[in-house]
Design a protein around this motif. Structure first.
Motif, PDB file in Angstrom:
ATOM      1  N   ASN A  90       0.810  -1.230   0.000  1.00 43.60           N
ATOM      2  CA  ASN A  90       0.000   0.000   0.000  1.00 43.60           C
ATOM      3  C   ASN A  90       0.840   1.275   0.000  1.00 43.60           C
ATOM      4  OD1 ASN A  90      -2.589  -1.296  -0.018  1.00 43.60           O
ATOM      5  ND2 ASN A  90      -2.235  -1.820   2.122  1.00 43.60           N
ATOM      6  N   TYR A  91       1.992   1.225  -0.641  1.00 48.35           N
ATOM      7  CA  TYR A  91       2.807   2.430  -0.786  1.00 48.35           C
ATOM      8  C   TYR A  91       2.294   3.300  -1.936  1.00 48.35           C
ATOM      9  CZ  TYR A  91       6.307   0.275   2.309  1.00 48.35           C
ATOM     10  OH  TYR A  91       6.969  -0.294   3.362  1.00 48.35           O
ATOM     11  N   ILE A  92       1.660   2.675  -2.941  1.00 50.53           N
ATOM     12  CA  ILE A  92       1.070   3.405  -4.066  1.00 50.53           C
ATOM     13  C   ILE A  92      -0.306   2.811  -4.362  1.00 50.53           C
ATOM     14  CG2 ILE A  92       3.243   4.116  -5.134  1.00 50.53           C
ATOM     15  CD1 ILE A  92       2.908   1.803  -7.149  1.00 50.53           C
ATOM     16  N   ASN A  93      -1.090   3.578  -5.111  1.00 53.04           N
ATOM     17  CA  ASN A  93      -2.415   3.089  -5.493  1.00 53.04           C
ATOM     18  C   ASN A  93      -2.329   2.279  -6.792  1.00 53.04           C
ATOM     19  OD1 ASN A  93      -2.441   4.913  -7.704  1.00 53.04           O
ATOM     20  ND2 ASN A  93      -3.387   6.511  -6.464  1.00 53.04           N
ATOM     21  N   GLU A  94      -3.428   1.639  -7.123  1.00 46.17           N
ATOM     22  CA  GLU A  94      -3.498   0.768  -8.303  1.00 46.17           C
ATOM     23  C   GLU A  94      -3.197   1.531  -9.598  1.00 46.17           C
ATOM     24  OE1 GLU A  94      -4.006  -2.889 -10.065  1.00 46.17           O
ATOM     25  OE2 GLU A  94      -4.594  -2.652  -7.975  1.00 46.17           O
ATOM     26  N   GLU A  95      -3.668   2.766  -9.685  1.00 46.97           N
ATOM     27  CA  GLU A  95      -3.458   3.560 -10.904  1.00 46.97           C
ATOM     28  C   GLU A  95      -1.974   3.848 -11.139  1.00 46.97           C
ATOM     29  OE1 GLU A  95      -4.667   7.920 -12.769  1.00 46.97           O
ATOM     30  OE2 GLU A  95      -5.663   7.215 -10.962  1.00 46.97           O
ATOM     31  N   LYS A  96      -1.279   4.267 -10.098  1.00 50.67           N
ATOM     32  CA  LYS A  96       0.155   4.547 -10.215  1.00 50.67           C
ATOM     33  C   LYS A  96       0.920   3.265 -10.529  1.00 50.67           C
ATOM     34  CE  LYS A  96       3.800   7.198  -9.865  1.00 50.67           C
ATOM     35  NZ  LYS A  96       4.079   8.216 -10.874  1.00 50.67           N
ATOM     36  N   PHE A  97       0.550   2.181  -9.868  1.00 51.87           N
ATOM     37  CA  PHE A  97       1.176   0.886 -10.123  1.00 51.87           C
ATOM     38  C   PHE A  97       1.024   0.494 -11.590  1.00 51.87           C
ATOM     39  CE2 PHE A  97       0.197  -3.599 -10.857  1.00 51.87           C
ATOM     40  CZ  PHE A  97       1.443  -4.157 -10.617  1.00 51.87           C
ATOM     41  N   THR A  98      -0.189   0.587 -12.106  1.00 51.15           N
ATOM     42  CA  THR A  98      -0.454   0.172 -13.483  1.00 51.15           C
ATOM     43  C   THR A  98       0.360   0.998 -14.468  1.00 51.15           C
ATOM     44  OG1 THR A  98      -2.671  -0.583 -12.892  1.00 51.15           O
ATOM     45  CG2 THR A  98      -2.265  -0.127 -15.229  1.00 51.15           C
TER      46      THR A  98
END
Length: 129
Positions: A90-98
């Motif tokens: 949970n360091y980044i959200n799904e959008e940033k990860f993608t």
């Protein structure tokens, strides 16, 4: 295709540099900054991509360059794998990860395409002249 005389002119190096900066900013703007071992590991892997492209280019040998490009591609995969932990922790959200995952997949593809291009060339490099 224009002759490339500096590694800084390579699109794959430029993209690797951009992505290494993205990882660096994640490491100072998110809670990764307190996860010291993991922070150092993902920064090293992302930096390794651009560094291996540069080192291979500077070796002045086609075979060595391809080997270093292969290592750079491996480091891009390592960074992509670590991004899953960044998401899972949970360091980044799904959008940033993608976005980052796709960017690293594209970079790996470009490195692979460049390796394939070099495989078709007879040029051995200035090291062997």
């Amino acid at each position: 295709m224009a002759t490339i005389t500096r590694f800084e002119d390579l699109e794959i190096w430029q993209e690797a540099r951009r992505l290494a900066k993205e990882i660096h900013f994640l490491c100072i703007e998110t809670e990764i900054k307190t996860d010291f071992r993991f922070r150092d590991q993902i920064k090293a892997a992302s930096g390794s991509v651009m560094d291996n492209i540069a080192e291979g280019f500077e070796r002045n040998g086609n075979l060595e360059f391809r080997q270093f490009l292969s290592i750079a591609k491996g480091s891009a995969g390592e960074t992509r794998s670590q991004l899953y932990r960044v998401l899972d922790f949970n360091y980044i959200n799904e959008e940033k990860f993608t976005t980052l995952r796709i960017d690293y997949e594209n970079l790996s593809g470009k490195i692979n395409n460049f390796i394939s291009y070099l495989n078709k060339k007879d040029f051995k490099g200035t090291k062997f002249q």
